[in-house]
Scaffold this active site. Structure first.
Site, short mmCIF file in Angstrom:
data_model
loop_
_atom_site.label_atom_id
_atom_site.label_comp_id
_atom_site.label_asym_id
_atom_site.label_seq_id
_atom_site.Cartn_x
_atom_site.Cartn_y
_atom_site.Cartn_z
CB SER A 54 14.27 55.72 32.50
OG SER A 54 15.15 56.02 33.56
CG ASN A 55 19.53 54.22 33.91
OD1 ASN A 55 20.36 54.90 33.32
ND2 ASN A 55 19.02 54.57 35.08
NE ARG A 87 21.25 38.84 50.29
CZ ARG A 87 21.92 39.61 51.12
NH1 ARG A 87 21.42 40.78 51.45
NH2 ARG A 87 23.06 39.24 51.63
CG MET A 129 15.27 49.56 43.41
SD MET A 129 16.71 50.65 43.41
CE MET A 129 16.49 51.44 45.00
CG LEU A 173 21.91 40.96 43.19
CD1 LEU A 173 22.47 41.37 41.84
CD2 LEU A 173 20.89 39.84 43.04
CG HIS A 205 25.11 54.08 43.65
ND1 HIS A 205 24.08 53.48 44.34
CD2 HIS A 205 25.58 55.06 44.44
CE1 HIS A 205 23.94 54.09 45.51
NE2 HIS A 205 24.84 55.05 45.60
CD GLU A 208 32.90 47.18 50.72
OE1 GLU A 208 32.86 48.18 51.43
OE2 GLU A 208 33.98 46.65 50.34
CG ASP A 226 25.61 50.88 45.96
OD1 ASP A 226 25.25 50.29 44.94
OD2 ASP A 226 24.81 51.34 46.80
C1 GRF Z 1 18.35 55.34 38.77
O1 GRF Z 1 18.58 56.62 39.29
C2 GRF Z 1 19.42 54.39 39.20
O2 GRF Z 1 20.68 54.95 39.25
C3 GRF Z 1 18.95 54.05 40.59
O3 GRF Z 1 17.56 53.94 40.48
C4 GRF Z 1 17.10 54.71 39.39
C5 GRF Z 1 16.41 53.78 38.45
O4 GRF Z 1 15.77 54.43 37.41
N1 GRF Z 1 19.61 52.89 41.11
P1 GRF Z 1 15.25 53.61 36.15
O5 GRF Z 1 14.45 52.43 36.66
O6 GRF Z 1 16.42 53.19 35.34
O7 GRF Z 1 14.36 54.58 35.43
#
Ligand code: GRF
Length: 224
Positions: free
Chosen positions: A14-15, A66, A91, A94, A110, A144, A146
């Site tokens: 969604s972002n 990784r 998620m 890296l 975050h 580091e 977040d």
């Molecule tokens: C968001 O809350 C972002 O901050 C977190 O995971 C969620 C991802 O949502 N890291 P989307 O995939 O952008 O909908």
């Protein structure tokens, strides 16, 4: 010159969607050239494809460790020649080599008010800690987890009857405002690092207060 944006996702995206829509609607000097996921079933891939954006999957499960995953991901990204790489609900952690390769052009969001609550389950932890405010942070990525220079933050109230889902939804609504705004500033060359901190060149507010819910915030215009 048109800036090339690549977005990394793991799930619904969604972002990513908010950034794609704002880039087109606000006519940024930029184009989202690729959406790359580490999971073949990431829901956001469909939205990207439907909007004519190139998609790719680098499946972390197909890599032995990784470093191998990071190396493939970096090569795939380089193929799109991005000016900025945007982590949007990505998620996977890296490694330092990857981060250094893209340092200065790697952004993350975050769902907490960093430096509080890096890592997972941020909303549950904020509720357990009795926080009265929560929020989200857009920051440059450093090795580091977040951490890294903060571009913008949003603040929402924590309500007495909140559970982690209601709080997450309230925070997410603000993510969809501060992330596009931050990426826009980046592609317009309006962000500068001064002494390890991020300044917006024109002095715009780097803080978004959820309107009408925080005492004293009623007249706040939010990000400009
Ligand atoms: C968001 O809350 C972002 O901050 C977190 O995971 C969620 C991802 O949502 N890291 P989307 O995939 O952008 O909908």
């Amino acid at each position: 010159m048109t800036q090339r944006i690549a977005i990394l996702i793991s799930g619904r995206g969604s972002n990513m969607e908010a950034i794609v829509r704002a880039c087109a609607a606000e006519r940024w000097p930029a184009q989202v050239v690729a959406v790359v996921a580490n999971r073949p079933d990431a829901g956001g891939l469909d939205f990207a494809a439907e909007h004519g954006i190139a998609t790719a999957v680098v499946d972390h499960k197909a890599h032995p460790h990784r470093e191998a995953f990071d190396a493939t991901l970096a090569d795939v990204l380089d193929g799109f020649a991005p000016d900025v790489v945007v982590l949007a609900g990505f998620m996977r952690i890296l490694g330092a080599a990857f981060v250094r390769r893209f340092e200065g052009r790697l952004l993350n969001i975050h769902p907490s008010l960093l430096p509080a609550f890096p890592g997972l389950h941020t909303h549950r932890r904020a509720l357990e800690a009795g926080c009265k405010a929560a929020g989200a942070t857009v920051h440059f990525v450093t090795p580091e987890l977040d951490h890294g220079p903060i571009v913008m933050q949003s603040v929402v109230p924590v309500r007495a009857d909140d559970d982690e889902h209601t709080l997450a939804a309230r925070v997410l609504a603000t993510e969809h405002l501060i992330y596009p705004r931050s990426v826009r500033w980046y592609v317009e060359g309006r962000l500068r690092l001064v002494g390890g901190r991020v300044e917006q060149a024109q002095g715009a507010s780097q803080l978004l207060l959820e309107r009408g819910t925080v005492p004293g915030a009623a007249g706040d215009e939010g990000p400009t």
